[in-house]
Motif scaffolding. Structure first.
Motif, PDB file in Angstrom:
ATOM      1  N   GLN A  65      -2.693   6.464  -2.511  1.00  0.00           N
ATOM      2  CA  GLN A  65      -2.192   5.267  -1.826  1.00  0.00           C
ATOM      3  C   GLN A  65      -2.739   4.024  -2.517  1.00  0.00           C
TER       4      GLN A  65
ATOM      5  N   ASN B 264      -8.653  13.129   3.189  1.00  0.00           N
ATOM      6  CA  ASN B 264      -8.865  11.858   2.510  1.00  0.00           C
ATOM      7  C   ASN B 264     -10.171  11.990   1.727  1.00  0.00           C
TER       8      ASN B 264
ATOM      9  N   ASN C  15     -11.790   9.947  -0.201  1.00  0.00           N
ATOM     10  CA  ASN C  15     -12.698   8.800  -0.115  1.00  0.00           C
ATOM     11  C   ASN C  15     -13.654   8.968   1.057  1.00  0.00           C
ATOM     12  N   GLU C  16     -13.102   9.278   2.226  1.00  0.00           N
ATOM     13  CA  GLU C  16     -13.906   9.431   3.427  1.00  0.00           C
ATOM     14  C   GLU C  16     -14.733  10.718   3.376  1.00  0.00           C
TER      15      GLU C  16
ATOM     16  N   CYS D  88      -7.481   3.393  -5.150  1.00  0.00           N
ATOM     17  CA  CYS D  88      -6.605   4.095  -4.204  1.00  0.00           C
ATOM     18  C   CYS D  88      -7.369   4.968  -3.226  1.00  0.00           C
ATOM     19  N   TYR D  89      -6.672   5.295  -2.135  1.00  0.00           N
ATOM     20  CA  TYR D  89      -7.051   6.389  -1.261  1.00  0.00           C
ATOM     21  C   TYR D  89      -6.460   7.643  -1.895  1.00  0.00           C
TER      22      TYR D  89
ATOM     23  N   LEU E 273     -14.332   3.739   6.198  1.00  0.00           N
ATOM     24  CA  LEU E 273     -15.299   4.195   5.197  1.00  0.00           C
ATOM     25  C   LEU E 273     -16.730   4.102   5.719  1.00  0.00           C
TER      26      LEU E 273
ATOM     27  N   ILE F 133      -9.757  -0.534   6.495  1.00  0.00           N
ATOM     28  CA  ILE F 133     -10.189   0.480   5.535  1.00  0.00           C
ATOM     29  C   ILE F 133     -11.709   0.577   5.504  1.00  0.00           C
TER      30      ILE F 133
ATOM     31  N   LYS G 213       2.355   4.847  -0.972  1.00  0.00           N
ATOM     32  CA  LYS G 213       1.794   6.127  -1.400  1.00  0.00           C
ATOM     33  C   LYS G 213       2.669   6.723  -2.493  1.00  0.00           C
TER      34      LYS G 213
ATOM     35  N   ASN H 242       0.825  -1.225   0.000  1.00  0.00           N
ATOM     36  CA  ASN H 242       0.000   0.000   0.000  1.00  0.00           C
ATOM     37  C   ASN H 242       0.853   1.266   0.000  1.00  0.00           C
TER      38      ASN H 242
ATOM     39  N   LEU I 281     -11.537   5.886  -6.836  1.00  0.00           N
ATOM     40  CA  LEU I 281     -11.626   5.980  -5.382  1.00  0.00           C
ATOM     41  C   LEU I 281     -11.960   4.610  -4.807  1.00  0.00           C
TER      42      LEU I 281
END
Length: 247
Positions: A101, A125, A127-128, A112-113, A158, A154, A35, A33, A75
């Motif tokens: 990431q 972030n 995604n979040e 990825c993040y 989320l 993860i 970055k 993972n 995402l």
């Protein structure tokens, strides 16, 4: 010493290589993972096209010509709504620098993040943030081994962001029908509780046992569940309620 120096040099070349295709990225990078830094080219219906910006080493960059090309990034764990796509296009500008990431890969797509710096040491972030605003829904992270603590860690993050949006009625969760549909799915899973208990599983969800408990029961019931991402949501809600009771 000479051999060690050569190996170190070769490793440096690898770390400073510019990736223009997902197939260029070593499997080790995805497994760990890693970055990577990149520059956004554009946002399409298929995902984000990002140009990888490698680590710059003067000794190498002085004689090497960088190849051209972009990576297709999506995402991880997020299904964008139309409003989410609009928000993302407003939030990100062409040529903007960001970090991505590596979590998984499927064909030519990287999941990825996405991390965007907002000044100083503060980063967001995406995604979040999208889930927290109710601009998307959680989905499974493609390409990432589900039988790993990283996967569930993860998903917990989320789901926490999504549940916060549901609670506040943000975005798509403003509609009562959406909330009711969300809760109805939980009720359907609740009916399957008797089956899950039949496996002899312990659902106390004590700290540190969550991942092991889920992995032990997964093989038993996976063929009976059509959408186990909903089960994750249900179990996340159960764990939150149990922890509150204990507190």
């Amino acid at each position: 010493m000479a051999i060690a120096g050569v190996l170190l040099f070769l490793r440096s070349v690898r770390l400073s290589s510019k990736f223009t295709r997902s197939s260029d990225i070593p499997a080790e990078f995805i497994r760990k993972n890693v970055k990577l830094r990149g520059r956004l080219h554009r946002i399409t219906e298929n995902g984000l096209e990002i140009e990888h910006i490698p680590i710059t080493l003067p000794v190498i960059s002085s004689w090497r010509k960088e190849p051209c090309g972009v990576l297709l990034v999506k995402l991880a764990g997020v299904e964008l709504t139309e409003s989410g796509k609009v928000w993302l296009r407003k939030e990100l500008k062409a040529s903007q620098l960001l970090w991505f990431q590596l979590l998984g890969k499927e064909s030519s797509v990287l999941f990825c993040y996405l991390l965007v710096n907002k000044g100083g040491y503060f980063s967001v972030n995406l995604n979040e943030e999208i889930l927290r605003r109710g601009l998307g829904k959680t989905v499974l992270v493609k390409g990432l081994n589900y039988d790993s603590k990283t996967y569930w860690k993860i998903h917990r993050k989320l789901l926490k962001a999504e549940l916060a949006a549901v609670k506040k009625g943000e975005g798509i969760w403003k509609e009562e029908s959406e909330k009711e549909s969300y809760l109805e799915k939980f009720k359907e899973i609740w009916k399957k509780e008797s089956y899950l208990k039949a496996t002899g599983s312990d659902f106390s969800l004590k700290k540190g046992s969550y991942y092991d408990t889920f992995r032990r029961t997964y093989d038993t019931w996976k063929d009976n569940m059509s959408n186990y991402s909903l089960i994750l949501k249900f179990r996340e809600l159960r764990s939150r309620l149990r922890f509150r009771r204990k507190g």
